[in-house]
Write an enzyme that holds these catalytic residues in place. Sequence first.
Site, PDB file in Angstrom:
ATOM      1  CG  LEU A  29      -1.893   1.017   1.221  1.00 21.02           C
ATOM      2  CD1 LEU A  29      -2.750   1.015  -0.029  1.00 21.02           C
ATOM      3  CD2 LEU A  29      -2.756   1.088   2.423  1.00 21.02           C
TER       4      LEU A  29
ATOM      5  CG  ASN B  71       6.211   1.149  -2.200  1.00 20.71           C
ATOM      6  OD1 ASN B  71       6.608   2.175  -1.705  1.00 20.71           O
ATOM      7  ND2 ASN B  71       6.962   0.237  -1.718  1.00 20.71           N
TER       8      ASN B  71
ATOM      9  CE1 TYR C  96      -6.936 -10.846  -7.926  1.00 18.39           C
ATOM     10  CE2 TYR C  96      -6.429 -11.898  -5.910  1.00 18.39           C
ATOM     11  CZ  TYR C  96      -6.819 -12.149  -7.318  1.00 18.39           C
ATOM     12  OH  TYR C  96      -7.081 -13.256  -7.736  1.00 18.39           O
TER      13      TYR C  96
HETATM   14  P1  NAD Z   1      -5.765 -14.748 -16.256  1.00 20.10           P
HETATM   15  O1  NAD Z   1      -4.903 -13.437 -16.253  1.00 20.10           O
HETATM   16  O2  NAD Z   1      -5.034 -16.042 -16.936  1.00 20.10           O
HETATM   17  O3  NAD Z   1      -7.051 -14.634 -16.965  1.00 20.10           O
HETATM   18  C1  NAD Z   1      -7.979 -13.611 -16.811  1.00 20.10           C
HETATM   19  C2  NAD Z   1      -8.650 -13.142 -18.245  1.00 20.10           C
HETATM   20  O4  NAD Z   1      -9.526 -12.040 -17.737  1.00 20.10           O
HETATM   21  C3  NAD Z   1      -7.787 -12.662 -19.324  1.00 20.10           C
HETATM   22  O5  NAD Z   1      -8.240 -13.340 -20.628  1.00 20.10           O
HETATM   23  C4  NAD Z   1      -8.064 -11.217 -19.430  1.00 20.10           C
HETATM   24  O6  NAD Z   1      -7.929 -10.665 -20.612  1.00 20.10           O
HETATM   25  C5  NAD Z   1      -9.293 -11.253 -18.940  1.00 20.10           C
HETATM   26  N1  NAD Z   1      -9.901  -9.708 -18.558  1.00 20.10           N
HETATM   27  C6  NAD Z   1      -9.026  -8.662 -17.485  1.00 20.10           C
HETATM   28  N2  NAD Z   1      -9.400  -7.782 -17.735  1.00 20.10           N
HETATM   29  C7  NAD Z   1     -10.610  -7.801 -18.399  1.00 20.10           C
HETATM   30  C8  NAD Z   1     -11.631  -6.877 -18.722  1.00 20.10           C
HETATM   31  N3  NAD Z   1     -11.557  -5.490 -18.455  1.00 20.10           N
HETATM   32  N4  NAD Z   1     -12.954  -7.279 -19.458  1.00 20.10           N
HETATM   33  C9  NAD Z   1     -12.892  -8.387 -19.936  1.00 20.10           C
HETATM   34  N5  NAD Z   1     -11.953  -9.287 -19.732  1.00 20.10           N
HETATM   35  C10 NAD Z   1     -10.811  -9.241 -18.903  1.00 20.10           C
HETATM   36  O7  NAD Z   1      -6.307 -14.930 -14.741  1.00 20.10           O
HETATM   37  P2  NAD Z   1      -6.579 -16.456 -14.016  1.00 20.10           P
HETATM   38  O8  NAD Z   1      -5.543 -16.997 -13.372  1.00 20.10           O
HETATM   39  O9  NAD Z   1      -7.306 -17.250 -15.025  1.00 20.10           O
HETATM   40  O10 NAD Z   1      -7.916 -15.938 -13.028  1.00 20.10           O
HETATM   41  C11 NAD Z   1      -9.208 -15.917 -13.333  1.00 20.10           C
HETATM   42  C12 NAD Z   1      -9.959 -15.194 -12.036  1.00 20.10           C
HETATM   43  O11 NAD Z   1      -9.618 -16.203 -11.201  1.00 20.10           O
HETATM   44  C13 NAD Z   1      -9.775 -13.987 -11.970  1.00 20.10           C
HETATM   45  O12 NAD Z   1     -10.599 -13.212 -11.393  1.00 20.10           O
HETATM   46  C14 NAD Z   1      -8.537 -14.206 -10.884  1.00 20.10           C
HETATM   47  O13 NAD Z   1      -8.427 -13.101 -10.029  1.00 20.10           O
HETATM   48  C15 NAD Z   1      -9.204 -15.390  -9.979  1.00 20.10           C
HETATM   49  N6  NAD Z   1      -8.189 -16.204  -9.185  1.00 20.10           N
HETATM   50  C16 NAD Z   1      -7.364 -16.761  -9.342  1.00 20.10           C
HETATM   51  C17 NAD Z   1      -6.326 -17.521  -9.039  1.00 20.10           C
HETATM   52  C18 NAD Z   1      -5.122 -18.329  -9.397  1.00 20.10           C
HETATM   53  O14 NAD Z   1      -4.436 -18.859  -8.794  1.00 20.10           O
HETATM   54  N7  NAD Z   1      -5.001 -18.240 -10.934  1.00 20.10           N
HETATM   55  C19 NAD Z   1      -6.508 -17.489  -7.712  1.00 20.10           C
HETATM   56  C20 NAD Z   1      -7.825 -16.702  -7.222  1.00 20.10           C
HETATM   57  C21 NAD Z   1      -8.584 -16.211  -7.979  1.00 20.10           C
END
Ligand code: NAD
Length: 436
Positions: A285, A287, A341
């Site tokens: 926070l 930074n 986040y």
């Molecule tokens: P990722 O970055 O691989 O994919 C996210 C997708 O969302 C991307 O295709 C991106 O283009 C799309 N996106 C981003 N901003 C957007 C916007 N404004 N409009 C439309 N699409 C948009 O991420 P992931 O790891 O597949 O994560 C998917 C979800 O799961 C997210 O909400 C993430 O916070 C959550 N999550 C992931 C993890 C993990 O370990 N990977 C853990 C907890 C929660």
Amino acid sequence: MADRYLSFTGTPPGRFLTRRLGLPRPTALKRWSPGQPDLDGGLLHLTAGTSALDLAPVLATTGLAPDDDGRPAAVVLDATGVRDVDGLAAVHAALHPVVRSVTANGRIVVLGTPPDPDDHHQAAAQQALEGFTRSLGKETGRGTTVNLVRLAGAAPAAASTLRFLLSPKSAYLSGQVIGVGTGDDTPAAPPAEHPLAGRTALVTGAARGIGEAVAETLARDGAHVVVLDVPQAEEDAVRVAERLGGTPLPLDITAADAGRRILRALPDGIDVLVHNAGITRDRRLVNMPADRWNPVLDVNLASVLRTTDALLDAGALRPGGRIVATASIAGIAGNAGQTNYGASKAGIVGLVRSLAPRAHAAHGVTVNAVAPGFIETTMTAAVPLLIREAGRRMNSLAQGGLPVDVAETTAWLAHPDSGAVNGQVVRVCGQSLLGA
Ligand code: NAD
């Protein structure tokens, strides 16, 4: 990003070394595949004390045969009749002799009821089941999961939940408490092969990662999927949509008119709305300038609120509809460098808990959240190596989850039979130690 440690510990030298050094020894998880849809063994149905629940017809829909060799792959303990500490002795008596014989990648499900605010003995005993379940989940090892289902009504309302928890589809879900409401009294029907046939599912952020897996799994279950992602990811979204027989929708979900554009693209309405798009802009926070705070809150939370409101207000979610939003264990446990986040994902939990009863009453729609732990995706591949290793191992299953684990959880919540599951936040985290 391959988990080389998991592959290594599956080899004889790997097993030898990890045993000698006292290192985590993850078991490769069995996941659902069309050729092998069930667990490797039978089902043992136990009851603690007496129960009024007619569970056998519901368990029959799991497709699991009754255990006949004393090595069950699945154990269901009906503890709905437990009302006091003596009842807890019956829980111990039922599970103590069998827990060792459960096969690897097994499933233990304890069925309880909601703690009764007017009966502190019953409330104590039913709450005790939570500590019991979570502790047992940390003991079983070998890929075996342990979950508690709190059932408010008759057994058929829990049919889809039990089928999910007693299958390889729930491989990375352990130590969870899932509330199931009263539902209607329809007897449990055998599961359909394509339960979402004729339904439309909109998945945001579906061009890659977890969203792509969700789109794929909902399409497997028969849904027509709309693959929404930012215009910059259009090529990938088109590729995913073509593979799944769906429709790409290039759209930045934070656009002020995103709701209107979705309504225009889907004039016949939506059955399943999955808010999966998410971003991180990590920094402590001290930074963190506003230009790293605002986009995270906008993509992960504000746009979810805006589009949900726009679609519900327009009546675009059909009765029986499902909304599944994406939280995170970072929103539950907190995480250094992720105040933005963590805030956005905790906001999702608040949204789900508040909206669920009202959306159900007004539109017949359920609202739930999945809260992934460490899932192997592009997002987590960017995490520095040591933190990534810690994230992978700090859970009861000692490994990261796969996108398909979140996808299967979403498909269970989206299932037409899951109408009694509402307002739940389900962690898909292998029982992560964080925030547990
Ligand atoms: P990722 O970055 O691989 O994919 C996210 C997708 O969302 C991307 O295709 C991106 O283009 C799309 N996106 C981003 N901003 C957007 C916007 N404004 N409009 C439309 N699409 C948009 O991420 P992931 O790891 O597949 O994560 C998917 C979800 O799961 C997210 O909400 C993430 O916070 C959550 N999550 C992931 C993890 C993990 O370990 N990977 C853990 C907890 C929660």
